[in-house]
Design a protein around this motif. Sequence first.
Motif, mmCIF file in Angstrom:
data_model
loop_
_atom_site.group_PDB
_atom_site.id
_atom_site.type_symbol
_atom_site.label_atom_id
_atom_site.label_comp_id
_atom_site.label_asym_id
_atom_site.label_seq_id
_atom_site.Cartn_x
_atom_site.Cartn_y
_atom_site.Cartn_z
ATOM 1 N N ARG A 77 27.093 6.741 5.706
ATOM 2 C CA ARG A 77 26.126 7.838 5.752
ATOM 3 C C ARG A 77 26.023 8.341 7.437
ATOM 4 O O ARG A 77 25.661 9.285 7.442
ATOM 5 C CB ARG A 77 24.690 7.144 5.561
ATOM 6 C CG ARG A 77 24.490 6.825 4.101
ATOM 7 C CD ARG A 77 23.266 5.818 3.959
ATOM 8 N NE ARG A 77 23.127 5.471 2.778
ATOM 9 C CZ ARG A 77 21.828 4.454 2.476
ATOM 10 N NH1 ARG A 77 21.203 4.029 3.384
ATOM 11 N NH2 ARG A 77 21.966 3.864 1.187
ATOM 12 N N ALA A 78 26.311 7.274 8.325
ATOM 13 C CA ALA A 78 26.436 8.087 9.547
ATOM 14 C C ALA A 78 27.188 9.307 9.820
ATOM 15 O O ALA A 78 26.791 9.854 10.977
ATOM 16 C CB ALA A 78 26.673 6.945 10.594
ATOM 17 N N GLN A 79 28.152 9.410 8.952
ATOM 18 C CA GLN A 79 28.961 10.710 9.413
ATOM 19 C C GLN A 79 28.381 11.948 9.331
ATOM 20 O O GLN A 79 28.634 12.809 9.826
ATOM 21 C CB GLN A 79 30.006 10.642 8.183
ATOM 22 C CG GLN A 79 31.152 9.520 8.304
ATOM 23 C CD GLN A 79 32.067 9.476 7.138
ATOM 24 O OE1 GLN A 79 32.602 10.736 6.975
ATOM 25 N NE2 GLN A 79 32.775 8.397 6.706
ATOM 26 N N ILE A 80 27.224 11.991 8.394
ATOM 27 C CA ILE A 80 26.367 13.134 8.423
ATOM 28 C C ILE A 80 25.833 13.597 9.616
ATOM 29 O O ILE A 80 25.233 14.786 9.751
ATOM 30 C CB ILE A 80 25.632 13.314 7.522
ATOM 31 C CG1 ILE A 80 24.921 14.550 6.898
ATOM 32 C CG2 ILE A 80 24.266 12.308 7.723
ATOM 33 C CD1 ILE A 80 24.298 14.650 5.454
ATOM 34 N N HIS A 81 25.590 12.536 10.641
ATOM 35 C CA HIS A 81 24.887 12.872 12.080
ATOM 36 C C HIS A 81 25.714 13.375 12.996
ATOM 37 O O HIS A 81 25.230 13.385 14.171
ATOM 38 C CB HIS A 81 24.244 11.562 12.390
ATOM 39 C CG HIS A 81 23.167 11.385 11.522
ATOM 40 N ND1 HIS A 81 22.481 10.023 11.262
ATOM 41 C CD2 HIS A 81 22.285 11.990 10.574
ATOM 42 C CE1 HIS A 81 21.490 9.921 10.387
ATOM 43 N NE2 HIS A 81 21.346 11.318 10.052
ATOM 44 N N SER A 82 27.072 13.514 12.832
ATOM 45 C CA SER A 82 28.024 13.866 13.946
ATOM 46 C C SER A 82 28.020 15.500 13.878
ATOM 47 O O SER A 82 27.635 16.087 13.049
ATOM 48 C CB SER A 82 29.490 13.588 13.372
ATOM 49 O OG SER A 82 29.635 12.133 13.282
ATOM 50 N N ALA A 83 28.349 16.123 15.068
ATOM 51 C CA ALA A 83 28.589 17.524 15.536
ATOM 52 C C ALA A 83 27.405 18.352 14.990
ATOM 53 O O ALA A 83 26.290 17.836 15.429
ATOM 54 C CB ALA A 83 29.629 17.879 14.628
ATOM 55 N N ALA A 84 27.232 19.252 14.193
ATOM 56 C CA ALA A 84 26.285 20.084 13.620
ATOM 57 C C ALA A 84 26.002 19.815 12.244
ATOM 58 O O ALA A 84 25.439 20.477 11.249
ATOM 59 C CB ALA A 84 26.225 21.220 14.161
ATOM 60 N N ASN A 85 26.587 18.756 11.666
ATOM 61 C CA ASN A 85 26.665 18.323 10.095
ATOM 62 C C ASN A 85 25.331 18.569 9.464
ATOM 63 O O ASN A 85 25.259 19.228 8.439
ATOM 64 C CB ASN A 85 27.248 17.159 9.843
ATOM 65 C CG ASN A 85 28.750 17.109 10.239
ATOM 66 O OD1 ASN A 85 29.582 18.045 10.311
ATOM 67 N ND2 ASN A 85 29.334 15.716 10.364
ATOM 68 N N LEU A 86 24.285 17.868 10.169
ATOM 69 C CA LEU A 86 23.009 17.955 9.412
ATOM 70 C C LEU A 86 22.290 19.307 9.508
ATOM 71 O O LEU A 86 21.696 19.776 8.693
ATOM 72 C CB LEU A 86 21.993 16.715 10.235
ATOM 73 C CG LEU A 86 20.926 16.553 9.510
ATOM 74 C CD1 LEU A 86 21.079 15.821 8.126
ATOM 75 C CD2 LEU A 86 19.748 15.825 10.274
ATOM 76 N N LEU A 87 22.659 20.124 10.574
ATOM 77 C CA LEU A 87 21.913 21.564 10.654
ATOM 78 C C LEU A 87 22.825 22.358 9.455
ATOM 79 O O LEU A 87 21.861 23.061 8.808
ATOM 80 C CB LEU A 87 22.624 22.247 11.741
ATOM 81 C CG LEU A 87 21.685 23.217 12.290
ATOM 82 C CD1 LEU A 87 20.286 22.921 12.485
ATOM 83 C CD2 LEU A 87 22.083 24.067 13.866
ATOM 84 N N HIS A 88 24.045 22.083 9.078
ATOM 85 C CA HIS A 88 24.758 22.869 8.151
ATOM 86 C C HIS A 88 24.076 22.439 6.536
ATOM 87 O O HIS A 88 23.888 23.181 5.723
ATOM 88 C CB HIS A 88 26.359 22.733 7.975
ATOM 89 C CG HIS A 88 26.786 23.088 9.239
ATOM 90 N ND1 HIS A 88 27.738 22.290 9.929
ATOM 91 C CD2 HIS A 88 26.671 24.159 10.098
ATOM 92 C CE1 HIS A 88 28.283 22.996 10.926
ATOM 93 N NE2 HIS A 88 27.389 24.160 11.026
ATOM 94 N N VAL A 89 23.668 21.032 6.538
ATOM 95 C CA VAL A 89 22.993 20.603 5.241
ATOM 96 C C VAL A 89 21.742 21.221 5.172
ATOM 97 O O VAL A 89 21.357 21.453 4.059
ATOM 98 C CB VAL A 89 22.977 18.987 5.198
ATOM 99 C CG1 VAL A 89 22.146 18.665 3.946
ATOM 100 C CG2 VAL A 89 24.484 18.281 5.220
ATOM 101 N N THR A 90 21.000 21.172 6.179
ATOM 102 C CA THR A 90 19.603 21.917 6.369
ATOM 103 C C THR A 90 19.607 23.167 5.718
ATOM 104 O O THR A 90 18.800 23.857 5.059
ATOM 105 C CB THR A 90 18.987 21.806 7.678
ATOM 106 O OG1 THR A 90 19.090 20.223 8.064
ATOM 107 C CG2 THR A 90 17.585 22.071 7.596
ATOM 108 N N GLU A 91 20.594 24.079 6.457
ATOM 109 C CA GLU A 91 20.756 25.617 6.035
ATOM 110 C C GLU A 91 21.200 25.588 4.389
ATOM 111 O O GLU A 91 20.567 26.437 3.837
ATOM 112 C CB GLU A 91 21.825 26.101 6.829
ATOM 113 C CG GLU A 91 21.379 26.180 8.339
ATOM 114 C CD GLU A 91 22.461 26.709 9.197
ATOM 115 O OE1 GLU A 91 23.730 26.680 8.777
ATOM 116 O OE2 GLU A 91 22.324 26.881 10.357
ATOM 117 N N ALA A 92 21.866 24.881 4.101
ATOM 118 C CA ALA A 92 22.309 24.875 2.451
ATOM 119 C C ALA A 92 21.082 24.631 1.463
ATOM 120 O O ALA A 92 20.763 25.323 0.474
ATOM 121 C CB ALA A 92 23.440 23.851 2.262
ATOM 122 N N LEU A 93 20.083 23.777 1.931
ATOM 123 C CA LEU A 93 18.997 23.379 1.197
ATOM 124 C C LEU A 93 17.959 24.669 1.146
ATOM 125 O O LEU A 93 17.165 24.677 0.145
ATOM 126 C CB LEU A 93 18.281 22.035 1.757
ATOM 127 C CG LEU A 93 19.153 20.838 1.593
ATOM 128 C CD1 LEU A 93 18.397 19.688 2.230
ATOM 129 C CD2 LEU A 93 19.235 20.655 -0.024
#
Length: 290
Positions: free
Chosen positions: A179-195
């Motif tokens: 699960r930690a992979q989602i916290h690299s770079a700007a990954n979580l920001l991209h997930v947030t935008e998609a939601l």
Amino acid sequence: MNRPLDAGAPEEFRADRPVDVLIPTRNRPAELAVTLSGLAAQEGVPGFGVVVSDQSDGDPGYAHPAAATMVRALRHRGHPVLLTRRLPRRGLAEHRAFLLATSAARYVLCLDDDIWLEPGTLRRLVTAIGELRCGFVGNAVHGLSYLDDVRPHTHRHYREWTGRPVPERVRPGSPEWDRAQIHSAANLLHVTEALALPAGSWRAYQVSWIGGCVLYDRTKLIDAGGFEFWRRVQERHQGEDVAAQLAVLARHGGAGVLPSGAYHLESPTTVTERDVEAWEVVLAEADADA
């Protein structure tokens, strides 16, 4: 002329507040000033305290005029601030254990010295932990230089909690660890935008650990051992935050909170001696005792 800065008194700082922010720092006066500026702009959590513990090689970072001004701004807005030095250095975990011991608050935010929090972040985290009643919640940090580096393969690790987080035993090599992979770079920001969440709403999601900005229920953190494992790991270590969170996860559960308002300043690390992963030592001990 920048006048001398009052450090505050530990016995006066330690009080039954809802929240204290604990910041370890070393050789980062500019970054510390930015971190404090983010805290000074937080609203909706009146009277939270701030502890800065400095281990700089020279003058403490909070003595820099920019950081000192932010300390004064926080105090002016009604936030107690305690400034300390913890020398000689005994490792990251010992430094965090020292910071934790300065607080009597219900919740403690362990915040690294190179993170800017956007307005509203602290209020959202406090709201989340109050509703979820777990051991910790956190905001993974965004690296904005990666904003155009979209990595869809990491997004599959995003899974929301549908109810209160439950205790989990997370170990390397497991799907939960990935699960930690989602916290690299700007990954979580991209997930947030998609939601495309409605304004003011938030989501809790499953994590293995979160770096840089984690709000703990202080009693539950201490119940899980806090950072007292510092006595059992050599000084030149990293991963002390991972070790503490895995222990809290196993007893009380934890969650990431989206959207995250934490932004990494992407400055060079000041932790250059990393001979040991503290979490490896702690997990080996826990598994041997199981």
